[in-house]
Design an enzyme around this catalytic site. Structure first.
Site, PDB file in Angstrom:
ATOM      1  N   HIS A 127      46.134 105.901  62.721  1.00  0.00           N
ATOM      2  CA  HIS A 127      44.762 106.374  62.961  1.00  0.00           C
ATOM      3  C   HIS A 127      44.289 107.372  61.897  1.00  0.00           C
ATOM      4  CE1 HIS A 127      43.929 104.292  66.717  1.00  0.00           C
ATOM      5  NE2 HIS A 127      45.224 104.455  66.989  1.00  0.00           N
TER       6      HIS A 127
ATOM      7  N   ASP B 140      49.759 102.697  64.834  1.00  0.00           N
ATOM      8  CA  ASP B 140      48.775 103.671  65.326  1.00  0.00           C
ATOM      9  C   ASP B 140      48.730 104.961  64.520  1.00  0.00           C
ATOM     10  OD1 ASP B 140      47.845 102.089  67.589  1.00  0.00           O
ATOM     11  OD2 ASP B 140      49.867 102.395  68.379  1.00  0.00           O
TER      12      ASP B 140
ATOM     13  N   ASN C 104      43.179  96.841  66.254  1.00  0.00           N
ATOM     14  CA  ASN C 104      41.807  96.765  66.748  1.00  0.00           C
ATOM     15  C   ASN C 104      40.904  97.868  66.204  1.00  0.00           C
ATOM     16  OD1 ASN C 104      43.328  98.579  68.430  1.00  0.00           O
ATOM     17  ND2 ASN C 104      41.639  98.564  69.887  1.00  0.00           N
ATOM     18  N   HIS C 105      41.452  98.950  65.674  1.00  0.00           N
ATOM     19  CA  HIS C 105      40.623 100.009  65.083  1.00  0.00           C
ATOM     20  C   HIS C 105      40.342  99.749  63.602  1.00  0.00           C
ATOM     21  CE1 HIS C 105      40.534 103.191  68.258  1.00  0.00           C
ATOM     22  NE2 HIS C 105      41.473 102.401  68.736  1.00  0.00           N
TER      23      HIS C 105
ATOM     24  N   ASP D  36      46.347  99.580  63.394  1.00  0.00           N
ATOM     25  CA  ASP D  36      45.641 100.860  63.395  1.00  0.00           C
ATOM     26  C   ASP D  36      46.122 101.821  62.313  1.00  0.00           C
ATOM     27  OD1 ASP D  36      44.065  99.879  65.411  1.00  0.00           O
ATOM     28  OD2 ASP D  36      45.216 100.797  67.009  1.00  0.00           O
TER      29      ASP D  36
END
Length: 126
Positions: A10, A8, A83-84, A48
């Protein structure tokens, strides 16, 4: 084997109109220090890496800088799409990032389809 499990990141996140990549870039630089001090042998990014399928050049540059830093430390990385992430984009970046010692999987692969990664003499099945 000393594995550092991360997820994550991001990179490319914009929150309330503010690009967060500079802060994440600083955290990744600190992470490189941790990899060095703890003698990490493999860094796992379990999804991510990026915040969305199309990210800024600054976000991509931050990722590349981190993986180049790992290469300088002699530490491989394993990156799995989340999923991102754009699975297709990560697959496209895979050959480029392999030059840094990173193995990148945008798409799920079973063992018989190449989903086993050899790192420092240990096999990791995805």
């Amino acid at each position: 084997m000393r594995i550092l499990h991360t997820a994550d990141w991001h990179l490319g996140k914009v929150l309330k109109g503010r690009e967060r990549t500079p802060e994440i870039r600083q955290a990744l630089q600190a992470l490189l220090g941790l990899v060095r001090s703890e003698r990490i042998e493999l860094v796992l990014v379990a999804g991510d890496l990026f915040d969305r399928s199309v990210v800024s050049t600054e976000a991509e540059a931050a990722a590349f800088e981190f993986f180049l830093g790992l290469r300088e430390l002699g530490v491989p990385a394993l990156v799995i799409a989340g999923n991102h992430d754009s699975r297709e984009r990560l697959e496209a970046l895979s050959p480029l990032l392999s030059l840094t010692g990173a193995t990148v999987f945008g798409n799920l692969r079973f063992a018989e389809e190449g989903g086993v990664v050899e790192a420092l003499g240990a096999s990791v099945a995805l």
